[in-house]
Design a protein around this motif. Sequence first.
Motif, PDB file in Angstrom:
ATOM      1  N   ARG A   1       6.557   1.795  -5.289  1.00  0.00           N
ATOM      2  CA  ARG A   1       7.404   0.729  -4.760  1.00  0.00           C
ATOM      3  C   ARG A   1       8.889   1.074  -4.855  1.00  0.00           C
ATOM      4  O   ARG A   1       9.681   0.666  -4.011  1.00  0.00           O
ATOM      5  CB  ARG A   1       7.142  -0.571  -5.528  1.00  0.00           C
ATOM      6  CG  ARG A   1       5.742  -1.112  -5.361  1.00  0.00           C
ATOM      7  CD  ARG A   1       5.438  -1.536  -3.957  1.00  0.00           C
ATOM      8  NE  ARG A   1       6.023  -2.830  -3.639  1.00  0.00           N
ATOM      9  CZ  ARG A   1       5.971  -3.398  -2.433  1.00  0.00           C
ATOM     10  NH1 ARG A   1       5.393  -2.773  -1.437  1.00  0.00           N
ATOM     11  NH2 ARG A   1       6.511  -4.573  -2.235  1.00  0.00           N
TER      12      ARG A   1
ATOM     13  N   ALA B   1       0.273  -0.670  -2.026  1.00  0.00           N
ATOM     14  CA  ALA B   1       1.589  -0.528  -2.652  1.00  0.00           C
ATOM     15  C   ALA B   1       2.547   0.283  -1.789  1.00  0.00           C
ATOM     16  O   ALA B   1       3.761   0.247  -2.005  1.00  0.00           O
ATOM     17  CB  ALA B   1       1.457   0.131  -4.024  1.00  0.00           C
TER      18      ALA B   1
ATOM     19  N   ASP C   1       4.558   1.403   1.747  1.00  0.00           N
ATOM     20  CA  ASP C   1       5.342   0.579   2.668  1.00  0.00           C
ATOM     21  C   ASP C   1       4.600   0.297   3.965  1.00  0.00           C
ATOM     22  O   ASP C   1       4.716  -0.792   4.536  1.00  0.00           O
ATOM     23  CB  ASP C   1       6.672   1.270   2.965  1.00  0.00           C
ATOM     24  CG  ASP C   1       7.478   1.510   1.710  1.00  0.00           C
ATOM     25  OD1 ASP C   1       7.616   0.566   0.908  1.00  0.00           O
ATOM     26  OD2 ASP C   1       7.959   2.635   1.511  1.00  0.00           O
TER      27      ASP C   1
ATOM     28  N   TRP D   1      -0.740  -8.439  -4.266  1.00  0.00           N
ATOM     29  CA  TRP D   1      -0.650  -8.139  -2.827  1.00  0.00           C
ATOM     30  C   TRP D   1      -1.482  -9.099  -1.992  1.00  0.00           C
ATOM     31  O   TRP D   1      -1.010  -9.616  -0.966  1.00  0.00           O
ATOM     32  CB  TRP D   1      -1.184  -6.727  -2.505  1.00  0.00           C
ATOM     33  CG  TRP D   1      -0.804  -5.584  -3.370  1.00  0.00           C
ATOM     34  CD1 TRP D   1      -1.641  -4.736  -4.039  1.00  0.00           C
ATOM     35  CD2 TRP D   1       0.523  -5.114  -3.657  1.00  0.00           C
ATOM     36  NE1 TRP D   1      -0.932  -3.792  -4.723  1.00  0.00           N
ATOM     37  CE2 TRP D   1       0.391  -3.999  -4.514  1.00  0.00           C
ATOM     38  CE3 TRP D   1       1.795  -5.543  -3.285  1.00  0.00           C
ATOM     39  CZ2 TRP D   1       1.490  -3.297  -4.992  1.00  0.00           C
ATOM     40  CZ3 TRP D   1       2.884  -4.849  -3.761  1.00  0.00           C
ATOM     41  CH2 TRP D   1       2.727  -3.742  -4.606  1.00  0.00           C
TER      42      TRP D   1
ATOM     43  N   LYS E   1      13.614  -1.662   2.260  1.00  0.00           N
ATOM     44  CA  LYS E   1      12.548  -1.813   1.273  1.00  0.00           C
ATOM     45  C   LYS E   1      12.958  -2.783   0.173  1.00  0.00           C
ATOM     46  O   LYS E   1      12.206  -3.693  -0.192  1.00  0.00           O
ATOM     47  CB  LYS E   1      12.218  -0.455   0.657  1.00  0.00           C
ATOM     48  CG  LYS E   1      11.485   0.509   1.558  1.00  0.00           C
ATOM     49  CD  LYS E   1      11.141   1.819   0.850  1.00  0.00           C
ATOM     50  CE  LYS E   1      10.254   1.627  -0.352  1.00  0.00           C
ATOM     51  NZ  LYS E   1       9.635   2.888  -0.806  1.00  0.00           N
TER      52      LYS E   1
ATOM     53  N   GLN F   1      11.221  -6.499  -0.528  1.00  0.00           N
ATOM     54  CA  GLN F   1      10.582  -6.726  -1.823  1.00  0.00           C
ATOM     55  C   GLN F   1      11.242  -7.868  -2.582  1.00  0.00           C
ATOM     56  O   GLN F   1      10.568  -8.663  -3.242  1.00  0.00           O
ATOM     57  CB  GLN F   1      10.627  -5.441  -2.652  1.00  0.00           C
ATOM     58  CG  GLN F   1       9.739  -4.339  -2.110  1.00  0.00           C
ATOM     59  CD  GLN F   1       9.901  -3.025  -2.847  1.00  0.00           C
ATOM     60  OE1 GLN F   1      10.382  -2.983  -3.973  1.00  0.00           O
ATOM     61  NE2 GLN F   1       9.516  -1.936  -2.217  1.00  0.00           N
TER      62      GLN F   1
END
Length: 264
Positions: A98, A122, A124, A152, A215, A219
């Motif tokens: 991550r 996990a 992208d 998730w 990213k 997140q």
Amino acid sequence: MSDYQHILFSVQGGVATLTLNRPERLNAFNVAMHGEARQALSRARDDHAVRAVVLTGAGRGFCAGQDLNDRAVAPGAARPDLGESIELYYKPLVLALRAIPKPVIAAVNGVAAGAGANLALACDVVVAARAASFVQAFCKLGLVPDSGGTWWLPRMIGAPRALGLALFGDKLPAAQAEAWGLIWKCVDDDQLMPCVSAMAATLAAGPTLGFARIKQAVQAAAGNSLEAQLDLERDFQRELGNSADYAEGVAAFMEKRAPRFSGR
């Protein structure tokens, strides 16, 4: 070139490819493979020549999760501490995937079961071969989905589907995973690596710092209020607006040509 025993690792054209390489065990993890995978991810993170990462598996499977032979217990012996296994091995691996500031694509070439399924999630972007499947196999052993599975699944496909997968442990075919929004794309088996290679090449030629901030922003959104997310977007745009890639992107747009991003 790879200098490992349980994985393959190579860098070409700005793309680092990490292949789980225990095909006789469907690439199930033992302690040694954990160490090698984390070391390879660290190399990909720190190598400025690497601008995208591909994670895949050798042979007919992506990853069957934990190799139970690595936890074999003799009759009467103390049982292994599964929490310690998570803390020492799976948690650091998930967090490394991550946190790497470069796009990571999972090329799921076959079954992704247990922790193997959740390690794929996990990443992208997940692209799966049509013959691949995702299995939350933990319930077959009386366990809870780990490696981020309980985090998730409800976020990606909602609680009802997450619970169904976790409680019954049924195989979820790649095409259904795509239809549910669990993965990005399902492709014909013979098109998996050509598709992933083209995607990785596109990402490797892109604005790497911008991708890193994308990213981070996506997140962070799961735990941020709208106002906090707007502030984060402001801060990232301020930083990226001073980058060489932004200047190049604007120049390329004005000159009606393809941009030549440096990743800075």
